[in-house]
Design an enzyme around this catalytic site. Sequence first.
Site, PDB file in Angstrom:
ATOM      1  N   HIS A 263      29.228   8.158  26.433  1.00  0.00           N
ATOM      2  CA  HIS A 263      28.906   7.063  25.503  1.00  0.00           C
ATOM      3  C   HIS A 263      30.179   6.450  24.908  1.00  0.00           C
ATOM      4  O   HIS A 263      31.192   7.129  24.780  1.00  0.00           O
ATOM      5  CB  HIS A 263      28.042   7.593  24.354  1.00  0.00           C
ATOM      6  CG  HIS A 263      26.612   7.825  24.741  1.00  0.00           C
ATOM      7  ND1 HIS A 263      25.946   8.984  24.442  1.00  0.00           N
ATOM      8  CD2 HIS A 263      25.716   7.035  25.390  1.00  0.00           C
ATOM      9  CE1 HIS A 263      24.694   8.903  24.884  1.00  0.00           C
ATOM     10  NE2 HIS A 263      24.530   7.738  25.470  1.00  0.00           N
TER      11      HIS A 263
ATOM     12  N   ASP B  69      15.573   3.867  22.498  1.00  0.00           N
ATOM     13  CA  ASP B  69      16.729   4.563  23.061  1.00  0.00           C
ATOM     14  C   ASP B  69      17.151   5.681  22.090  1.00  0.00           C
ATOM     15  O   ASP B  69      17.314   5.427  20.892  1.00  0.00           O
ATOM     16  CB  ASP B  69      17.855   3.525  23.224  1.00  0.00           C
ATOM     17  CG  ASP B  69      19.043   4.040  24.000  1.00  0.00           C
ATOM     18  OD1 ASP B  69      18.864   4.928  24.847  1.00  0.00           O
ATOM     19  OD2 ASP B  69      20.157   3.523  23.759  1.00  0.00           O
TER      20      ASP B  69
HETATM   21 ZN   LIG Z   1      22.637   6.808  25.650  1.00  0.00          ZN
END
Ligand SMILES: [Zn+2]
Length: 296
Positions: A185, A87
């Site tokens: 986020h 990620d």
């Molecule tokens: Zn992300």
Amino acid sequence: MFKKYGFKTTKELEVKATKENYAVGAFNFNNLEQILGIIKAAAELNSPVILAASHGATKYAGTIFLVHLAIAAKKKFPNVEMALHLDHGLDFSKCKECIDLGFSSVMIDASKYPLEENIKKCKEVVEYAHKFGVSVEGELGRLYGVEDEVNVSEAESAMTDPKEAEIFIEKSGIDSLAISIGNSHGLYKTDNPFIDFERLKEIKDCVSTPLVLHGASGIPEDSIRKACKIGISKVNIDTECRLAFRREIDKFIHSNPFDDHKPITYDPRKILTPALESITEVIKMKIKWFGSGNKL
Ligand SMILES: [Zn+2]
């Protein structure tokens, strides 16, 4: 490398999800408790799952430890289809390291660069990854918020342009696209963040590549279901699992304070088991929202 471990690529999982109109969850792990929490939820609900390790996680635990935790997860739960995914890989060398050690997919996050530079960086990773059958996720547009080593201010954030997305995918050769449509986020400032579904539809009309929603912690159930229905094939969840983990540890510590007159519980297994179980609960709920249960 990854095939001998029995991992699927995220592309395989996403393509099936796209066809059948659900999304696969990508959940972050850095340690044993998190990966156990994730895999138990997937096994219980017969759901495919993406085990996501961030660039920061590879620095924290060491890439080789993360790979072997995932191998153990696959051995323990052989029926669960799973991908091991990097990620927010920030450069080619991190992506290469993960591919060489057994990851089945990588994300190269070059979204902070101008379009041409983003394409160039993604293409470099695609050329290497595809030699080994590893799939690649790229990002276009910039998500507001903080996640590990990615930190974007509100002023720097930008939504994904559908036409640019088409060019980006065609020129870079990526297998899936992370988009920015109001998602962010970390923690949301509001209980009902604005998600630009019209933009999602426009992007979906322009590209056939699976679409990914990052920063999905804190987006309410109906918005998540709607996004999956329109065409999101992978949803990333990290913050909500971290919060649940933290909450349970807090609870444990507060109900077991240091006391000179009583024996103290200091067994990490006792401290961490409720935290592990809380991750499983969060993920089971998300799997239901994504519609990936009973899709094995
Ligand atoms: Zn992300």
